[in-house]
Design a protein around this motif. Structure first.
Motif, PDB file in Angstrom:
ATOM      1  N   GLN A  78     -48.917  54.478 -51.110  1.00 47.69           N
ATOM      2  CA  GLN A  78     -48.403  53.774 -49.936  1.00 47.69           C
ATOM      3  C   GLN A  78     -47.996  54.763 -48.848  1.00 47.69           C
ATOM      4  O   GLN A  78     -48.228  54.531 -47.665  1.00 47.69           O
ATOM      5  N   GLU A 123     -51.177  56.001 -47.264  1.00 46.40           N
ATOM      6  CA  GLU A 123     -51.749  55.015 -46.357  1.00 46.40           C
ATOM      7  C   GLU A 123     -50.934  54.899 -45.066  1.00 46.40           C
ATOM      8  O   GLU A 123     -51.491  54.674 -43.987  1.00 46.40           O
ATOM      9  N   ASN A 130     -52.472  55.482 -41.431  1.00 41.53           N
ATOM     10  CA  ASN A 130     -52.373  54.453 -40.392  1.00 41.53           C
ATOM     11  C   ASN A 130     -51.797  55.028 -39.101  1.00 41.53           C
ATOM     12  O   ASN A 130     -52.225  54.658 -38.007  1.00 41.53           O
ATOM     13  N   TYR A 189     -63.081  51.330 -50.851  1.00 42.73           N
ATOM     14  CA  TYR A 189     -61.670  51.501 -50.481  1.00 42.73           C
ATOM     15  C   TYR A 189     -61.559  51.990 -49.038  1.00 42.73           C
ATOM     16  O   TYR A 189     -60.788  51.448 -48.244  1.00 42.73           O
ATOM     17  N   GLU A 238     -63.753  51.764 -46.596  1.00 45.42           N
ATOM     18  CA  GLU A 238     -64.226  50.751 -45.657  1.00 45.42           C
ATOM     19  C   GLU A 238     -63.208  49.630 -45.478  1.00 45.42           C
ATOM     20  O   GLU A 238     -62.995  49.158 -44.354  1.00 45.42           O
ATOM     21  N   ASN A 239     -62.593  49.202 -46.575  1.00 44.79           N
ATOM     22  CA  ASN A 239     -61.594  48.126 -46.492  1.00 44.79           C
ATOM     23  C   ASN A 239     -60.375  48.559 -45.679  1.00 44.79           C
ATOM     24  O   ASN A 239     -59.855  47.779 -44.859  1.00 44.79           O
ATOM     25  N   GLN A 240     -59.908  49.782 -45.929  1.00 46.00           N
ATOM     26  CA  GLN A 240     -58.746  50.282 -45.206  1.00 46.00           C
ATOM     27  C   GLN A 240     -59.049  50.416 -43.711  1.00 46.00           C
ATOM     28  O   GLN A 240     -58.213  50.073 -42.869  1.00 46.00           O
ATOM     29  N   ALA A 248     -61.416  48.764 -42.017  1.00 45.34           N
ATOM     30  CA  ALA A 248     -61.728  47.456 -41.428  1.00 45.34           C
ATOM     31  C   ALA A 248     -60.471  46.702 -41.007  1.00 45.34           C
ATOM     32  O   ALA A 248     -60.488  45.964 -40.011  1.00 45.34           O
ATOM     33  N   THR A 249     -59.379  46.893 -41.746  1.00 46.18           N
ATOM     34  CA  THR A 249     -58.137  46.202 -41.390  1.00 46.18           C
ATOM     35  C   THR A 249     -57.612  46.629 -40.025  1.00 46.18           C
ATOM     36  O   THR A 249     -56.826  45.922 -39.408  1.00 46.18           O
ATOM     37  N   ARG A 250     -58.078  47.794 -39.564  1.00 48.49           N
ATOM     38  CA  ARG A 250     -57.650  48.312 -38.268  1.00 48.49           C
ATOM     39  C   ARG A 250     -58.765  48.282 -37.220  1.00 48.49           C
ATOM     40  O   ARG A 250     -58.599  48.808 -36.126  1.00 48.49           O
ATOM     41  N   GLY A 251     -59.918  47.711 -37.584  1.00 48.12           N
ATOM     42  CA  GLY A 251     -61.014  47.638 -36.634  1.00 48.12           C
ATOM     43  C   GLY A 251     -61.839  48.908 -36.536  1.00 48.12           C
ATOM     44  O   GLY A 251     -62.568  49.109 -35.564  1.00 48.12           O
ATOM     45  N   GLU A 288     -64.645  51.762 -38.440  1.00 48.12           N
ATOM     46  CA  GLU A 288     -65.839  51.722 -39.281  1.00 48.12           C
ATOM     47  C   GLU A 288     -66.109  53.095 -39.880  1.00 48.12           C
ATOM     48  O   GLU A 288     -65.950  54.116 -39.214  1.00 48.12           O
TER      49      GLU A 288
END
Length: 230
Positions: free
Chosen positions: A71, A74, A78, A105, A107-109, A111-114, A116
């Motif tokens: 966490q 991440e 972020n 993992y 890609e998912n992280q 994608a949540t922020r727009g 790629e």
């Protein structure tokens, strides 16, 4: 570009530099907050800074706590994405080759922020990639290795055909399963080769849970590498 200092990120960067669809504007590297070293590579930030200087790109340094708390990691990433977003950068490139879970993992992280992910080496045959890397003029050292799979004698040696020939069939030629890690000191992405000296070899044991929730211990060899001073 997510930059570890090793051969895969170096080769991925070179591929992107030759692709007219992309402009690589900067590198970023994650370091241990206390150690100032790159994860399982064990490479000190002074060496990564020297690589970035020779590449001619700015280096963003991201620090994560020694606890390895995901966490916290991440949260740090972020905050970094906030910085990239402010500069209208929405793509991050990685040197991943075939680890599906890791790619998903990332890609998912993103994608949540727009954002790629870009994966220049994805799906390539690792035996072919290893040969291409060597043929392209890159030179890299084995800086860390799984002690159960790679003999101590190879740590600190150059990643070359002799090394590849000596690998057993259960070891990926690019070390994609974590069998070994590398530090790249010469190649077409660098304006000059990076002069280094090899110091002691260090053994370290890590305790963690595997994908099945079983606690295991893994021992690794690390080659201490330092910048050569005149």
């Amino acid at each position: 570009m997510s930059w570890s200092g090793g051969k895969d990120s170096a080769y991925a960067l070179w591929k992107l530099q030759q692709d007219p669809d992309y402009v690589v504007s900067r590198l970023h590297t994650t370091f241990g907050e206390t150690s100032k070293r790159v994860g399982m590579h064990g490479i000190h930030e002074s060496l990564i800074e020297k690589q970035a200087e020779a590449i001619g790109l700015p280096l963003d340094k991201i620090y994560y706590p020694a606890s390895g708390d995901n966490q916290a990691y991440e949260k740090a990433m972020n905050a970094y994405l906030d910085k990239l977003e402010s500069e209208a950068i929405y793509h991050i490139a990685y040197g991943d080759i075939f680890l599906e879970d890791l790619k998903k993992y990332r890609e998912n992280q993103l994608a949540t922020r727009g954002f790629e992910g870009v994966f220049p080496l994805w799906g390539k045959d690792t035996e072919v990639l290893a040969e291409e890397f060597i043929n392209s003029g890159f030179k890299t050292l084995i800086c860390a290795a799984d002690a159960d799979k790679i003999d101590k004698a190879w740590v600190g040696k150059i990643f070359d055909r002799d090394f590849l020939t000596g690998l057993t069939q259960n070891i990926d030629p690019c070390g994609e399963n974590g069998e070994f890690h590398t530090f790249c000191y010469e190649g077409p992405i660098f304006s000059d080769s990076i002069a280094v000296v090899l110091k002691e070899k260090i053994s370290n044991t890590y305790k963690f849970e595997n994908e099945n929730g079983i606690k295991v211990e893994k021992r690794y060899w690390f080659q201490e590498i330092a910048l050569k001073t005149t």
